[in-house]
Design an enzyme around this catalytic site. Structure first.
Site, PDB file in Angstrom:
ATOM      1  N   VAL A 109       0.842  -1.206   0.000  1.00  0.00           N
ATOM      2  CA  VAL A 109       0.000   0.000   0.000  1.00  0.00           C
ATOM      3  C   VAL A 109       0.880   1.261   0.000  1.00  0.00           C
ATOM      4  O   VAL A 109       0.401   2.369   0.206  1.00  0.00           O
ATOM      5  CB  VAL A 109      -0.970  -0.017   1.216  1.00  0.00           C
ATOM      6  CG1 VAL A 109      -1.976  -1.154   1.061  1.00  0.00           C
ATOM      7  CG2 VAL A 109      -0.217  -0.140   2.538  1.00  0.00           C
ATOM      8  N   HIS A 125      -4.160  -4.103  -3.208  1.00  0.00           N
ATOM      9  CA  HIS A 125      -4.699  -3.874  -1.866  1.00  0.00           C
ATOM     10  C   HIS A 125      -4.789  -2.391  -1.521  1.00  0.00           C
ATOM     11  O   HIS A 125      -4.790  -2.031  -0.348  1.00  0.00           O
ATOM     12  CB  HIS A 125      -3.837  -4.607  -0.835  1.00  0.00           C
ATOM     13  CG  HIS A 125      -3.898  -6.102  -0.998  1.00  0.00           C
ATOM     14  ND1 HIS A 125      -2.904  -6.933  -0.539  1.00  0.00           N
ATOM     15  CD2 HIS A 125      -4.808  -6.900  -1.594  1.00  0.00           C
ATOM     16  CE1 HIS A 125      -3.229  -8.185  -0.831  1.00  0.00           C
ATOM     17  NE2 HIS A 125      -4.372  -8.189  -1.483  1.00  0.00           N
TER      18      HIS A 125
HETATM   19  C1  BV8 Z   1     -11.113 -11.517   0.357  1.00  0.00           C
HETATM   20  C2  BV8 Z   1      -3.756  -4.083   2.877  1.00  0.00           C
HETATM   21  C3  BV8 Z   1     -13.276 -12.219   0.095  1.00  0.00           C
HETATM   22  C4  BV8 Z   1      -4.001  -3.670   4.288  1.00  0.00           C
HETATM   23  C5  BV8 Z   1      -3.749  -6.530   2.959  1.00  0.00           C
HETATM   24  C6  BV8 Z   1      -8.590 -19.031   4.504  1.00  0.00           C
HETATM   25  C7  BV8 Z   1      -7.968 -19.513   3.374  1.00  0.00           C
HETATM   26  C8  BV8 Z   1      -7.747 -18.705   2.269  1.00  0.00           C
HETATM   27  C9  BV8 Z   1      -8.142 -17.364   2.300  1.00  0.00           C
HETATM   28  C10 BV8 Z   1      -8.750 -16.893   3.426  1.00  0.00           C
HETATM   29  C11 BV8 Z   1      -8.983 -17.700   4.527  1.00  0.00           C
HETATM   30  N1  BV8 Z   1      -9.586 -16.949   5.480  1.00  0.00           N
HETATM   31  C12 BV8 Z   1      -9.743 -15.690   5.011  1.00  0.00           C
HETATM   32  C13 BV8 Z   1      -9.263 -15.671   3.769  1.00  0.00           C
HETATM   33  C14 BV8 Z   1      -9.245 -14.537   2.860  1.00  0.00           C
HETATM   34  C15 BV8 Z   1      -8.127 -13.587   3.239  1.00  0.00           C
HETATM   35  C16 BV8 Z   1      -6.799 -14.293   3.314  1.00  0.00           C
HETATM   36  O1  BV8 Z   1      -6.181 -14.600   2.312  1.00  0.00           O
HETATM   37  N2  BV8 Z   1      -6.353 -14.551   4.566  1.00  0.00           N
HETATM   38  C17 BV8 Z   1      -5.097 -15.226   4.722  1.00  0.00           C
HETATM   39  C18 BV8 Z   1      -4.364 -14.640   5.924  1.00  0.00           C
HETATM   40  C19 BV8 Z   1      -5.348 -16.714   4.900  1.00  0.00           C
HETATM   41  N3  BV8 Z   1      -8.119 -12.655   2.145  1.00  0.00           N
HETATM   42  C20 BV8 Z   1      -8.931 -11.586   2.200  1.00  0.00           C
HETATM   43  O2  BV8 Z   1      -9.640 -11.303   3.151  1.00  0.00           O
HETATM   44  C21 BV8 Z   1      -8.955 -10.736   0.940  1.00  0.00           C
HETATM   45  N4  BV8 Z   1     -10.322 -10.504   0.600  1.00  0.00           N
HETATM   46  O3  BV8 Z   1     -10.762 -12.669   0.321  1.00  0.00           O
HETATM   47  O4  BV8 Z   1     -12.374 -11.138   0.176  1.00  0.00           O
HETATM   48  C22 BV8 Z   1     -14.594 -11.730  -0.145  1.00  0.00           C
HETATM   49  C23 BV8 Z   1     -15.435 -12.538  -0.854  1.00  0.00           C
HETATM   50  C24 BV8 Z   1     -16.685 -12.134  -1.071  1.00  0.00           C
HETATM   51  C25 BV8 Z   1     -17.114 -10.905  -0.583  1.00  0.00           C
HETATM   52  C26 BV8 Z   1     -16.274 -10.089   0.132  1.00  0.00           C
HETATM   53  C27 BV8 Z   1     -14.988 -10.498   0.361  1.00  0.00           C
HETATM   54  C28 BV8 Z   1      -8.325  -9.388   1.197  1.00  0.00           C
HETATM   55  C29 BV8 Z   1      -6.852  -9.569   1.508  1.00  0.00           C
HETATM   56  C30 BV8 Z   1      -6.169  -8.206   1.536  1.00  0.00           C
HETATM   57  C31 BV8 Z   1      -5.847  -7.806   2.965  1.00  0.00           C
HETATM   58  N5  BV8 Z   1      -5.055  -6.562   2.945  1.00  0.00           N
HETATM   59  N6  BV8 Z   1      -3.064  -5.370   2.854  1.00  0.00           N
HETATM   60  C32 BV8 Z   1      -2.724  -3.263   4.976  1.00  0.00           C
HETATM   61  O5  BV8 Z   1      -1.643  -3.253   4.353  1.00  0.00           O
HETATM   62  O6  BV8 Z   1      -2.833  -2.937   6.168  1.00  0.00           O
HETATM   63  S1  BV8 Z   1      -2.890  -7.972   3.031  1.00  0.00           S
HETATM   64  C33 BV8 Z   1      -1.324  -7.643   3.554  1.00  0.00           C
HETATM   65  O7  BV8 Z   1      -0.829  -8.864   4.040  1.00  0.00           O
HETATM   66  C34 BV8 Z   1      -0.367  -7.277   2.450  1.00  0.00           C
HETATM   67  O8  BV8 Z   1      -0.943  -6.422   1.506  1.00  0.00           O
HETATM   68  C35 BV8 Z   1       0.027  -8.588   1.861  1.00  0.00           C
HETATM   69  O9  BV8 Z   1      -0.876  -9.018   0.900  1.00  0.00           O
HETATM   70  C36 BV8 Z   1      -0.103  -9.492   3.040  1.00  0.00           C
HETATM   71  C37 BV8 Z   1       1.269  -9.710   3.647  1.00  0.00           C
HETATM   72  O10 BV8 Z   1       1.906 -10.491   2.764  1.00  0.00           O
HETATM   73  P1  BV8 Z   1       3.346 -10.060   2.206  1.00  0.00           P
HETATM   74  O11 BV8 Z   1       3.251  -8.832   1.396  1.00  0.00           O
HETATM   75  O12 BV8 Z   1       3.848 -11.276   1.570  1.00  0.00           O
HETATM   76  O13 BV8 Z   1       4.189  -9.671   3.481  1.00  0.00           O
HETATM   77  P2  BV8 Z   1       4.684 -10.667   4.604  1.00  0.00           P
HETATM   78  O14 BV8 Z   1       5.091  -9.828   5.752  1.00  0.00           O
HETATM   79  O15 BV8 Z   1       3.700 -11.772   4.790  1.00  0.00           O
HETATM   80  O16 BV8 Z   1       5.976 -11.347   3.954  1.00  0.00           O
HETATM   81  C38 BV8 Z   1       7.065 -10.555   3.605  1.00  0.00           C
HETATM   82  C39 BV8 Z   1       8.021 -11.456   2.857  1.00  0.00           C
HETATM   83  O17 BV8 Z   1       9.133 -10.671   2.473  1.00  0.00           O
HETATM   84  C40 BV8 Z   1       8.547 -12.602   3.701  1.00  0.00           C
HETATM   85  O18 BV8 Z   1       8.488 -13.798   2.939  1.00  0.00           O
HETATM   86  C41 BV8 Z   1      10.002 -12.204   3.981  1.00  0.00           C
HETATM   87  O19 BV8 Z   1      10.866 -13.323   4.022  1.00  0.00           O
HETATM   88  C42 BV8 Z   1      10.306 -11.389   2.749  1.00  0.00           C
HETATM   89  N7  BV8 Z   1      11.385 -10.395   2.908  1.00  0.00           N
HETATM   90  C43 BV8 Z   1      11.781  -9.755   4.040  1.00  0.00           C
HETATM   91  N8  BV8 Z   1      12.799  -8.913   3.729  1.00  0.00           N
HETATM   92  C44 BV8 Z   1      13.032  -9.026   2.391  1.00  0.00           C
HETATM   93  C45 BV8 Z   1      12.131  -9.970   1.872  1.00  0.00           C
HETATM   94  N9  BV8 Z   1      12.109 -10.317   0.573  1.00  0.00           N
HETATM   95  C46 BV8 Z   1      13.004  -9.726  -0.238  1.00  0.00           C
HETATM   96  N10 BV8 Z   1      13.901  -8.808   0.179  1.00  0.00           N
HETATM   97  C47 BV8 Z   1      13.940  -8.439   1.486  1.00  0.00           C
HETATM   98  N11 BV8 Z   1      14.853  -7.531   1.896  1.00  0.00           N
END
Ligand code: BV8
Ligand code: ZN
Length: 260
Positions: A109, A125
């Site tokens: 974001v 997002h």
């Molecule tokens: C929806 C904005 C449905 C807000 C974000 C069960 C199973 C499957 C799905 C679901 C479930 N239960 C619920 C769900 C759906 C849910 C979901 O997927 N949940 C997950 C947790 C299981 N999804 C939703 O709710 C989505 N909407 O499904 O709607 C619907 C249907 C009908 C009607 C209405 C609705 C909406 C999801 C969006 C949420 N918003 N962001 C904010 O930013 O505050 S998500 C947010 O978390 C991020 O945007 C991103 O997507 C996610 C985090 O993931 P990453 O970006 O990968 O970051 P993370 O910290 O996890 O990892 C960082 C990585 O970088 C690591 O691997 C690390 O090793 C690496 N790293 C570190 N340093 C470095 C590096 N890599 C390279 N270089 C470096 N230097």
């Protein structure tokens, strides 16, 4: 999938990048880590240490405690105002000069891809820079905040909508909210049309965004992951480069297009 480090980049990946007609770069919070922006799972430093990010990033949390949620997002916006694009963002922006077509799709974001020079970034997002009224949806313009935001943020009452008086919310997609349909469709289409997709700095756990690398693979593209640690993509991707994006991406660009 056997991972490689950037020192041993597979020549097949370099060749694939040189030959690619359409490259998709799919990024998560890790691409902004070297700009000092905490990744999503460790976004909770300081005051936020006792909350689960996923518990704060929901409409229910905002309804229940708008000052807590708005304070967290303003703290993150302040961090962003002080942050600069890092070598990964810059290399991704430069890549657009060397491949016929580049589509940048981000879960982040922040606006660091744009500030590095990337154009037409698909924000799955939303953005910290597009707050809107929680009730009527009217966009709200925030004054540029003082850069000396106290470390760790604090509770902050959201401003009120000038149209209906409702509370202003961050312009991000929360858990349980739908992604913008047109942007998601464009991202899916790019994933299914590309020859090569880079998945950079994402734990690939949040859906539907996490489908994007898989759609590319199933459509016959090859997927290269850049991440210092293991992720849900390790077994699926074609190549997995273990390293920080800020180190890996400039070297990849150099090896593919800038080597003398
Ligand atoms: C929806 C904005 C449905 C807000 C974000 C069960 C199973 C499957 C799905 C679901 C479930 N239960 C619920 C769900 C759906 C849910 C979901 O997927 N949940 C997950 C947790 C299981 N999804 C939703 O709710 C989505 N909407 O499904 O709607 C619907 C249907 C009908 C009607 C209405 C609705 C909406 C999801 C969006 C949420 N918003 N962001 C904010 O930013 O505050 S998500 C947010 O978390 C991020 O945007 C991103 O997507 C996610 C985090 O993931 P990453 O970006 O990968 O970051 P993370 O910290 O996890 O990892 C960082 C990585 O970088 C690591 O691997 C690390 O090793 C690496 N790293 C570190 N340093 C470095 C590096 N890599 C390279 N270089 C470096 N230097
Ligand atoms: Zn309103």
């Amino acid at each position: 999938m056997q991972s490689t480090t950037i020192e041993t980049t597979p020549p097949e990946l370099i060749a694939a990048l040189q030959a690619a007609q359409h490259v998709v770069v799919f990024t998560g919070a890790g691409v902004s880590a070297e700009s000092g922006i905490p990744t999503f799972r460790d976004a909770l430093t300081g005051l936020w240490g006792r909350f689960d990010a996923q518990a704060l990033a929901t409409p229910e949390a905002f309804r229940r405690d708008p000052d807590l949620v708005w304070g967290w997002y303003e703290w993150r916006r302040m961090q962003l105002l002080r942050a600069l694009p890092n070598p990964a963002h810059l290399a991704i922006a430069e890549l657009a000069q060397h491949v016929p077509r580049l589509t940048v799709v981000t879960q982040n974001v922040d606006d660091l891809h744009e500030r590095a020079g990337s154009a037409d970034v698909l924000h799955l997002h939303g953005s910290l820079h597009q707050p809107r009224c929680f009730d009527c949806g009217r966009p709200h313009v925030l004054p540029p905040a003082p850069p000396d935001e106290p470390e760790g943020g604090r509770r902050l009452s959201p401003p009120r909508c000038r149209q209906c008086g409702g509370p202003v919310r961050p312009g991000v997609v929360w858990f349980g909210e739908s992604l913008p349909e047109d942007i998601l469709a464009a991202a899916f289409a790019a994933a299914q049309a590309c020859d090569l997709l880079f998945a950079i700095g994402t734990s690939a756990l949040v859906y539907p965004a996490a489908q994007i690398p898989l759609l590319a693979l199933h459509a016959g593209a090859r997927v290269a992951q850049v991440n210092p640690t293991a992720t849900a993509l390790d077994d699926e991707c074609t190549w997995s480069l273990r390293g920080a994006a800020g180190a890996v991406m400039p070297k990849l660009l150099q090896a593919a297009f800038l080597a003398a």
